[in-house]
Design an enzyme around this catalytic site. Structure first.
Site, short mmCIF file in Angstrom:
data_model
loop_
_atom_site.label_atom_id
_atom_site.label_comp_id
_atom_site.label_asym_id
_atom_site.label_seq_id
_atom_site.Cartn_x
_atom_site.Cartn_y
_atom_site.Cartn_z
N ASP A 79 1.04 -1.30 -0.42
CA ASP A 79 -0.23 -0.44 -0.42
C ASP A 79 0.68 1.42 -0.20
O ASP A 79 2.02 1.07 0.99
CB ASP A 79 -1.21 0.10 1.25
CG ASP A 79 -1.54 0.98 0.91
OD1 ASP A 79 -2.93 1.13 0.19
OD2 ASP A 79 -1.65 2.65 1.94
N1 LIG Z 1 2.57 4.60 -12.37
C1 LIG Z 1 2.15 5.06 -11.13
N2 LIG Z 1 1.73 4.41 -10.08
C2 LIG Z 1 1.78 5.26 -8.97
C3 LIG Z 1 2.36 5.66 -9.12
N3 LIG Z 1 2.10 6.17 -7.33
C4 LIG Z 1 0.88 5.96 -6.51
N4 LIG Z 1 0.74 4.68 -7.59
C5 LIG Z 1 -0.10 4.28 -7.97
O1 LIG Z 1 -1.46 4.55 -6.77
C6 LIG Z 1 -2.21 3.14 -5.95
C7 LIG Z 1 -1.89 3.14 -5.13
O2 LIG Z 1 -3.13 2.72 -4.31
P1 LIG Z 1 -3.42 1.83 -3.83
O3 LIG Z 1 -4.77 1.38 -2.51
O4 LIG Z 1 -1.72 1.44 -2.85
O5 LIG Z 1 -3.38 0.05 -4.26
P2 LIG Z 1 -4.02 -0.07 -5.18
O6 LIG Z 1 -4.15 0.83 -6.61
O7 LIG Z 1 -4.96 0.52 -4.69
O8 LIG Z 1 -5.06 -1.77 -5.35
P3 LIG Z 1 -4.73 -2.49 -3.89
O9 LIG Z 1 -3.14 -2.90 -3.73
O10 LIG Z 1 -5.83 -3.33 -4.64
O11 LIG Z 1 -5.55 -1.97 -3.08
C8 LIG Z 1 -0.78 1.96 -6.70
O12 LIG Z 1 -1.61 1.12 -7.88
C9 LIG Z 1 -0.23 2.53 -6.93
O13 LIG Z 1 0.76 1.49 -8.19
C10 LIG Z 1 3.41 6.31 -9.60
O14 LIG Z 1 3.91 7.06 -9.19
N5 LIG Z 1 3.26 5.88 -11.30
#
Ligand SMILES: Nc1nc2c(ncn2[C@@H]2O[C@H](COP(=O)(O)OP(=O)(O)OP(=O)(O)O)[C@@H](O)[C@H]2O)c(=O)[nH]1
EC number: 3.6.1.9
Length: 207
Positions: A79
Protein backbone atom coordinates in the site's frame (compact mmCIF):
# COMPACT_ATOMS: atom_id res chain seq x y z
CA UNK A 1 12.74 -24.08 -6.54
CA UNK A 2 9.55 -22.93 -8.31
CA UNK A 3 7.49 -20.67 -6.06
CA UNK A 4 3.86 -19.64 -6.52
CA UNK A 5 4.10 -15.83 -6.28
CA UNK A 6 0.86 -13.99 -5.55
CA UNK A 7 0.51 -10.20 -5.80
CA UNK A 8 -2.34 -9.18 -3.52
CA UNK A 9 -2.96 -5.96 -5.43
CA UNK A 10 -5.06 -4.58 -8.27
CA UNK A 11 -2.27 -2.16 -9.14
CA UNK A 12 -1.25 -2.46 -12.80
CA UNK A 13 1.94 -0.59 -11.95
CA UNK A 14 2.95 -3.12 -9.27
CA UNK A 15 2.26 -6.00 -11.64
CA UNK A 16 4.27 -4.47 -14.51
CA UNK A 17 7.13 -3.59 -12.16
CA UNK A 18 7.41 -7.20 -10.98
CA UNK A 19 7.11 -8.56 -14.53
CA UNK A 20 9.79 -6.18 -15.84
CA UNK A 21 12.02 -7.46 -13.02
CA UNK A 22 11.59 -11.02 -14.38
CA UNK A 23 8.89 -12.30 -12.00
CA UNK A 24 5.56 -13.86 -12.98
CA UNK A 25 3.07 -13.15 -10.21
CA UNK A 26 -0.55 -14.22 -10.08
CA UNK A 27 -2.89 -11.38 -9.09
CA UNK A 28 -5.47 -11.92 -6.36
CA UNK A 29 -7.09 -8.64 -5.38
CA UNK A 30 -7.85 -8.30 -1.66
CA UNK A 31 -10.77 -5.88 -2.06
CA UNK A 32 -10.26 -4.61 1.49
CA UNK A 33 -11.94 -1.46 2.80
CA UNK A 34 -8.89 0.76 3.36
CA UNK A 35 -10.90 3.29 5.37
CA UNK A 36 -11.15 0.85 8.28
CA UNK A 37 -7.46 1.19 9.14
CA UNK A 38 -5.99 3.96 11.28
CA UNK A 39 -2.34 4.34 12.30
CA UNK A 40 -0.02 6.71 14.15
CA UNK A 41 1.76 7.97 11.04
CA UNK A 42 1.86 7.64 7.24
CA UNK A 43 4.56 4.95 7.14
CA UNK A 44 2.69 2.83 9.69
CA UNK A 45 -0.60 3.32 7.84
CA UNK A 46 0.96 2.06 4.60
CA UNK A 47 2.31 -1.00 6.44
CA UNK A 48 -0.95 -1.78 8.23
CA UNK A 49 -2.86 -1.57 4.94
CA UNK A 50 -0.31 -3.79 3.20
CA UNK A 51 -0.65 -6.30 6.03
CA UNK A 52 -4.46 -6.26 5.79
CA UNK A 53 -4.37 -6.85 2.04
CA UNK A 54 -1.83 -9.72 2.20
CA UNK A 55 -3.57 -11.38 5.17
CA UNK A 56 -6.97 -11.14 3.48
CA UNK A 57 -5.66 -12.91 0.39
CA UNK A 58 -3.77 -15.48 2.49
CA UNK A 59 -6.92 -16.27 4.50
CA UNK A 60 -8.86 -16.72 1.28
CA UNK A 61 -6.37 -19.31 0.06
CA UNK A 62 -6.22 -21.19 3.38
CA UNK A 63 -3.73 -23.60 1.92
CA UNK A 64 -2.37 -26.12 4.40
CA UNK A 65 1.05 -25.03 5.68
CA UNK A 66 3.83 -26.47 3.58
CA UNK A 67 4.34 -29.94 5.11
CA UNK A 68 8.12 -29.84 4.85
CA UNK A 69 8.33 -26.36 6.38
CA UNK A 70 9.84 -25.16 3.12
CA UNK A 71 7.68 -22.44 1.53
CA UNK A 72 6.10 -22.98 -1.87
CA UNK A 73 3.83 -19.94 -1.96
CA UNK A 74 4.70 -16.24 -1.48
CA UNK A 75 1.98 -13.62 -1.01
CA UNK A 76 2.94 -9.95 -1.36
CA UNK A 77 0.66 -7.08 -0.30
CA UNK A 78 1.49 -3.39 -0.72
CA UNK A 79 0.00 0.00 0.00
CA UNK A 80 1.30 3.44 -0.94
CA UNK A 81 0.59 6.80 0.69
CA UNK A 82 2.10 10.25 0.25
CA UNK A 83 3.14 12.05 3.42
CA UNK A 84 2.94 15.85 3.21
CA UNK A 85 3.14 18.06 6.29
CA UNK A 86 2.73 14.98 8.47
CA UNK A 87 -0.54 13.91 6.83
CA UNK A 88 -1.03 10.68 4.85
CA UNK A 89 -2.69 10.95 1.43
CA UNK A 90 -3.90 8.04 -0.70
CA UNK A 91 -5.85 8.53 -3.88
CA UNK A 92 -7.80 11.81 -4.04
CA UNK A 93 -11.55 11.30 -3.70
CA UNK A 94 -12.44 13.82 -6.39
CA UNK A 95 -11.01 16.14 -9.04
CA UNK A 96 -11.53 19.07 -6.68
CA UNK A 97 -9.49 17.34 -3.99
CA UNK A 98 -6.78 16.49 -6.53
CA UNK A 99 -6.52 20.18 -7.42
CA UNK A 100 -6.29 21.11 -3.73
CA UNK A 101 -3.61 18.45 -3.21
CA UNK A 102 -1.48 19.84 -6.03
CA UNK A 103 -1.93 23.40 -4.81
CA UNK A 104 -0.44 22.18 -1.52
CA UNK A 105 2.28 19.99 -3.12
CA UNK A 106 3.64 22.21 -5.89
CA UNK A 107 7.18 23.45 -5.35
CA UNK A 108 7.45 21.37 -2.17
CA UNK A 109 8.69 17.99 -0.95
CA UNK A 110 6.76 14.94 0.22
CA UNK A 111 7.61 11.34 1.14
CA UNK A 112 6.04 8.41 -0.67
CA UNK A 113 5.75 5.46 1.74
CA UNK A 114 4.96 1.98 0.47
CA UNK A 115 4.19 -0.73 2.98
CA UNK A 116 5.18 -4.28 2.01
CA UNK A 117 3.88 -7.45 3.67
CA UNK A 118 5.23 -10.85 2.61
CA UNK A 119 3.43 -13.98 3.84
CA UNK A 120 4.75 -17.49 3.16
CA UNK A 121 2.67 -20.68 3.29
CA UNK A 122 4.97 -22.07 5.98
CA UNK A 123 3.64 -19.45 8.36
CA UNK A 124 6.57 -17.02 8.21
CA UNK A 125 5.90 -13.39 7.33
CA UNK A 126 7.61 -9.99 7.30
CA UNK A 127 6.37 -6.44 6.99
CA UNK A 128 8.46 -3.37 6.13
CA UNK A 129 7.95 0.10 4.69
CA UNK A 130 10.16 1.82 2.11
CA UNK A 131 10.15 5.61 1.87
CA UNK A 132 11.20 7.79 -1.04
CA UNK A 133 11.53 11.59 -0.84
CA UNK A 134 9.79 13.27 -3.79
CA UNK A 135 10.39 16.86 -4.93
CA UNK A 136 7.53 18.44 -6.88
CA UNK A 137 7.75 21.11 -9.57
CA UNK A 138 6.03 24.43 -9.02
CA UNK A 139 3.04 23.86 -11.28
CA UNK A 140 0.88 26.72 -12.48
CA UNK A 141 -2.85 26.65 -11.80
CA UNK A 142 -3.40 25.91 -15.51
CA UNK A 143 -1.03 22.92 -15.37
CA UNK A 144 -2.77 21.57 -12.27
CA UNK A 145 -6.16 21.89 -13.95
CA UNK A 146 -4.92 20.21 -17.12
CA UNK A 147 -3.22 17.38 -15.22
CA UNK A 148 -6.29 16.67 -13.09
CA UNK A 149 -8.46 16.70 -16.24
CA UNK A 150 -6.40 13.80 -17.63
CA UNK A 151 -7.81 11.71 -14.77
CA UNK A 152 -4.42 10.21 -13.90
CA UNK A 153 -4.10 11.89 -10.48
CA UNK A 154 -7.40 10.37 -9.35
CA UNK A 155 -6.23 6.76 -9.52
CA UNK A 156 -2.84 6.97 -7.85
CA UNK A 157 -1.64 7.55 -4.29
CA UNK A 158 -0.56 11.12 -3.74
CA UNK A 159 -2.28 12.25 -6.98
CA UNK A 160 0.93 11.94 -9.01
CA UNK A 161 2.95 9.41 -10.96
CA UNK A 162 6.70 9.19 -11.51
CA UNK A 163 6.45 7.09 -14.70
CA UNK A 164 3.33 8.60 -16.28
CA UNK A 165 2.06 12.06 -17.19
CA UNK A 166 3.17 13.19 -13.74
CA UNK A 167 6.81 12.50 -14.56
CA UNK A 168 7.24 16.09 -15.78
CA UNK A 169 6.11 17.34 -12.38
CA UNK A 170 8.66 15.44 -10.26
CA UNK A 171 11.96 17.33 -10.20
CA UNK A 172 13.82 14.68 -8.22
CA UNK A 173 13.66 11.86 -5.71
CA UNK A 174 15.87 10.51 -2.94
CA UNK A 175 15.51 6.75 -2.61
CA UNK A 176 14.07 3.88 -4.61
CA UNK A 177 12.06 4.95 -7.70
CA UNK A 178 10.10 1.69 -7.90
CA UNK A 179 8.88 2.34 -4.38
CA UNK A 180 7.15 5.47 -5.73
CA UNK A 181 5.50 3.46 -8.52
CA UNK A 182 4.14 1.09 -5.87
CA UNK A 183 6.56 -1.72 -4.96
CA UNK A 184 10.20 -1.50 -3.87
CA UNK A 185 12.20 -4.21 -5.65
CA UNK A 186 15.35 -3.86 -3.46
CA UNK A 187 13.27 -3.97 -0.27
CA UNK A 188 11.36 -7.02 -1.52
CA UNK A 189 14.67 -8.73 -2.32
CA UNK A 190 15.94 -8.07 1.21
CA UNK A 191 12.69 -9.26 2.82
CA UNK A 192 12.73 -12.49 0.81
CA UNK A 193 16.41 -13.02 1.65
CA UNK A 194 15.55 -12.65 5.36
CA UNK A 195 12.82 -15.25 4.79
CA UNK A 196 15.34 -17.63 3.18
CA UNK A 197 14.31 -17.05 -0.43
CA UNK A 198 16.84 -15.98 -3.09
CA UNK A 199 15.59 -13.32 -5.50
CA UNK A 200 17.10 -15.11 -8.51
CA UNK A 201 14.91 -18.15 -7.71
CA UNK A 202 11.87 -16.01 -8.53
CA UNK A 203 13.05 -15.15 -12.03
CA UNK A 204 10.52 -16.61 -14.41
CA UNK A 205 11.89 -19.58 -16.32
CA UNK A 206 9.68 -18.59 -19.24
CA UNK A 207 11.69 -15.42 -20.00
N1 LIG B 1 2.21 4.00 -12.41
C1 LIG B 1 2.27 4.59 -11.19
N2 LIG B 1 1.36 4.25 -10.25
C2 LIG B 1 1.49 4.85 -9.04
C3 LIG B 1 2.48 5.80 -8.74
N3 LIG B 1 2.30 6.20 -7.44
C4 LIG B 1 1.26 5.50 -6.96
N4 LIG B 1 0.78 4.68 -7.92
C5 LIG B 1 -0.31 3.73 -7.81
O1 LIG B 1 -1.30 4.25 -6.93
C6 LIG B 1 -1.95 3.14 -6.33
C7 LIG B 1 -1.92 3.36 -4.83
O2 LIG B 1 -3.09 2.82 -4.28
P1 LIG B 1 -3.04 1.49 -3.37
O3 LIG B 1 -4.24 1.52 -2.50
O4 LIG B 1 -1.71 1.32 -2.73
O5 LIG B 1 -3.18 0.30 -4.42
P2 LIG B 1 -4.41 0.01 -5.41
O6 LIG B 1 -4.03 0.43 -6.79
O7 LIG B 1 -5.67 0.58 -4.84
O8 LIG B 1 -4.51 -1.55 -5.43
P3 LIG B 1 -4.64 -2.50 -4.14
O9 LIG B 1 -3.25 -2.88 -3.76
O10 LIG B 1 -5.46 -3.67 -4.64
O11 LIG B 1 -5.34 -1.71 -3.08
C8 LIG B 1 -1.20 1.88 -6.73
O12 LIG B 1 -1.84 1.24 -7.81
C9 LIG B 1 0.14 2.43 -7.16
O13 LIG B 1 0.78 1.58 -8.11
C10 LIG B 1 3.41 6.14 -9.77
O14 LIG B 1 4.33 6.94 -9.60
N5 LIG B 1 3.27 5.50 -10.95
Amino acid sequence: MPYRLILASASPARLSTLRQAGLSPEVIVSGVDESQVVAADAAELALQLARLKAATVADGLQDDPAPTGLPSMIIVGCDSVLELDGEAYGKPDSAEIAVQRWQAMRGRTGVLHTGHQVILDNGRQLGRTASTVVHFADLSDAEITAYVETGEPLVVAGAFTLDGLGGAFVTGIEGDPHNVVGISLPLLREMLLDLGIAWRDLWSTTR
